[in-house]
Design a protein around this motif. Sequence first.
Motif, PDB file in Angstrom:
ATOM      1  N   SER A 107      47.594  48.094  46.025  1.00 24.96           N
ATOM      2  CA  SER A 107      48.222  49.365  45.647  1.00 24.96           C
ATOM      3  C   SER A 107      49.207  49.200  44.495  1.00 24.96           C
ATOM      4  O   SER A 107      49.541  50.171  43.810  1.00 24.96           O
ATOM      5  N   LYS A 108      49.663  47.973  44.259  1.00 24.12           N
ATOM      6  CA  LYS A 108      50.597  47.731  43.162  1.00 24.12           C
ATOM      7  C   LYS A 108      49.931  47.933  41.799  1.00 24.12           C
ATOM      8  O   LYS A 108      50.613  48.104  40.790  1.00 24.12           O
ATOM      9  N   ALA A 109      48.594  47.894  41.767  1.00 24.52           N
ATOM     10  CA  ALA A 109      47.880  48.151  40.511  1.00 24.52           C
ATOM     11  C   ALA A 109      47.770  49.639  40.221  1.00 24.52           C
ATOM     12  O   ALA A 109      47.306  50.027  39.146  1.00 24.52           O
ATOM     13  N   LYS A 110      48.165  50.464  41.181  1.00 21.52           N
ATOM     14  CA  LYS A 110      48.181  51.928  41.019  1.00 21.52           C
ATOM     15  C   LYS A 110      46.820  52.474  40.568  1.00 21.52           C
ATOM     16  O   LYS A 110      46.721  53.291  39.649  1.00 21.52           O
ATOM     17  N   GLY A 111      45.770  51.982  41.210  1.00 23.11           N
ATOM     18  CA  GLY A 111      44.434  52.489  40.936  1.00 23.11           C
ATOM     19  C   GLY A 111      43.763  51.907  39.716  1.00 23.11           C
ATOM     20  O   GLY A 111      42.660  52.336  39.357  1.00 23.11           O
ATOM     21  N   ARG A 112      44.384  50.917  39.072  1.00 23.05           N
ATOM     22  CA  ARG A 112      43.825  50.353  37.836  1.00 23.05           C
ATOM     23  C   ARG A 112      43.375  48.904  38.013  1.00 23.05           C
ATOM     24  O   ARG A 112      43.252  48.163  37.042  1.00 23.05           O
ATOM     25  N   LEU A 113      43.101  48.513  39.236  1.00 25.07           N
ATOM     26  CA  LEU A 113      42.634  47.156  39.514  1.00 25.07           C
ATOM     27  C   LEU A 113      41.306  46.910  38.801  1.00 25.07           C
ATOM     28  O   LEU A 113      40.378  47.708  38.896  1.00 25.07           O
ATOM     29  N   GLN A 114      41.216  45.791  38.085  1.00 25.76           N
ATOM     30  CA  GLN A 114      40.008  45.467  37.331  1.00 25.76           C
ATOM     31  C   GLN A 114      39.222  44.314  37.940  1.00 25.76           C
ATOM     32  O   GLN A 114      37.994  44.286  37.864  1.00 25.76           O
ATOM     33  N   VAL A 115      39.925  43.359  38.525  1.00 25.26           N
ATOM     34  CA  VAL A 115      39.273  42.192  39.128  1.00 25.26           C
ATOM     35  C   VAL A 115      39.760  42.050  40.559  1.00 25.26           C
ATOM     36  O   VAL A 115      40.963  41.991  40.813  1.00 25.26           O
ATOM     37  N   LEU A 116      38.820  42.008  41.490  1.00 22.86           N
ATOM     38  CA  LEU A 116      39.143  41.756  42.892  1.00 22.86           C
ATOM     39  C   LEU A 116      38.356  40.526  43.323  1.00 22.86           C
ATOM     40  O   LEU A 116      37.136  40.570  43.465  1.00 22.86           O
ATOM     41  N   ALA A 117      39.053  39.415  43.484  1.00 25.17           N
ATOM     42  CA  ALA A 117      38.416  38.149  43.851  1.00 25.17           C
ATOM     43  C   ALA A 117      39.041  37.652  45.144  1.00 25.17           C
ATOM     44  O   ALA A 117      40.203  37.238  45.168  1.00 25.17           O
ATOM     45  N   LEU A 118      38.283  37.711  46.206  1.00 20.12           N
ATOM     46  CA  LEU A 118      38.732  37.273  47.528  1.00 20.12           C
ATOM     47  C   LEU A 118      37.886  36.069  47.920  1.00 20.12           C
ATOM     48  O   LEU A 118      36.717  36.215  48.276  1.00 20.12           O
ATOM     49  N   ILE A 119      38.464  34.891  47.852  1.00 18.13           N
ATOM     50  CA  ILE A 119      37.711  33.661  48.062  1.00 18.13           C
ATOM     51  C   ILE A 119      37.907  33.178  49.495  1.00 18.13           C
ATOM     52  O   ILE A 119      39.006  32.785  49.885  1.00 18.13           O
ATOM     53  N   ASN A 120      36.840  33.250  50.271  1.00 17.88           N
ATOM     54  CA  ASN A 120      36.880  32.779  51.659  1.00 17.88           C
ATOM     55  C   ASN A 120      37.978  33.475  52.466  1.00 17.88           C
ATOM     56  O   ASN A 120      38.659  32.849  53.279  1.00 17.88           O
ATOM     57  N   CYS A 121      38.136  34.751  52.241  1.00 21.61           N
ATOM     58  CA  CYS A 121      39.117  35.540  52.999  1.00 21.61           C
ATOM     59  C   CYS A 121      38.426  36.080  54.250  1.00 21.61           C
ATOM     60  O   CYS A 121      37.879  37.195  54.251  1.00 21.61           O
TER      61      CYS A 121
END
Length: 262
Positions: free
Chosen positions: A42-56
């Motif tokens: 939410s800190k990106a305020k809707g402008r997140l460009q890359v979401l990388a979740l490694i082994n989450c």
Amino acid sequence: MSEVCRSLRDAINKDILPWMQLVVDRPLNFRVTDDILMRTASKAKGRLQVLALINCVRITDDGLLRVVAQNSCISKLHVPSCTSLSPEGIITAVKFLRQTNANLNSLRINGIYGIEKQELKTLQELINPNLKSKPNQSRIFYHSKFPTLLHQETYHSIDVDVCPRCDEVRMVFDCPRLVCGKKCRGCDVCIPRCKECGVCFNGICEVEEAACVDSLCLDCWLKLPKCSFCNKPYCTEHAGLQQRLAGSEGFVCDSCHTNFIL
């Protein structure tokens, strides 16, 4: 964040730029839950460009979809080995992103359980609607299995494929040895490879064991530094397991450190 000075904390919290690329890897990957991910994204305020979740492993379909629903600008969605995610949840997320923007161009899903060939085909059509008209993709090698997520350019929009040998959806690799051609193309279950350089073990080269129990070709085994006790090297990926000796430039492997030093 609570332990840094107030001015730095306020500056980071108010600036969305550091939050537009969200990468979660070791050692935090086992601690991140759906709620933590949502608050952080939410800190990106809707402008997140890359979401990388490694082994989450604690991230579920619901958590992923909540983040995706509020960040339609995601161009890279990397969720390898997030074992609580399902193929259906990933397809839903990709469909939403493709419907709201055409920027999604990179999907990493290796390690997600139960992906069938039809589901992979659906994802390929969503990511590359003009796939048939595109030229042949570049080869992918085993030693490029863990590329830098944000900086390595690749022509492969999806990291998995159908193995031509076992017909399962897995990461499929080519052999860097030119004489092999496509004969040695397959997943790492079907084609054993050198952990370091990715060449296949087809009887041409000798197979050596590393201290991390991975297999190495003789050329790579000779080049790597060895344990002072058992004379086995670590591959580059597991070099961090080396136990340094006081007053010595050498190292011992974790096994020898346990058996002979502790």
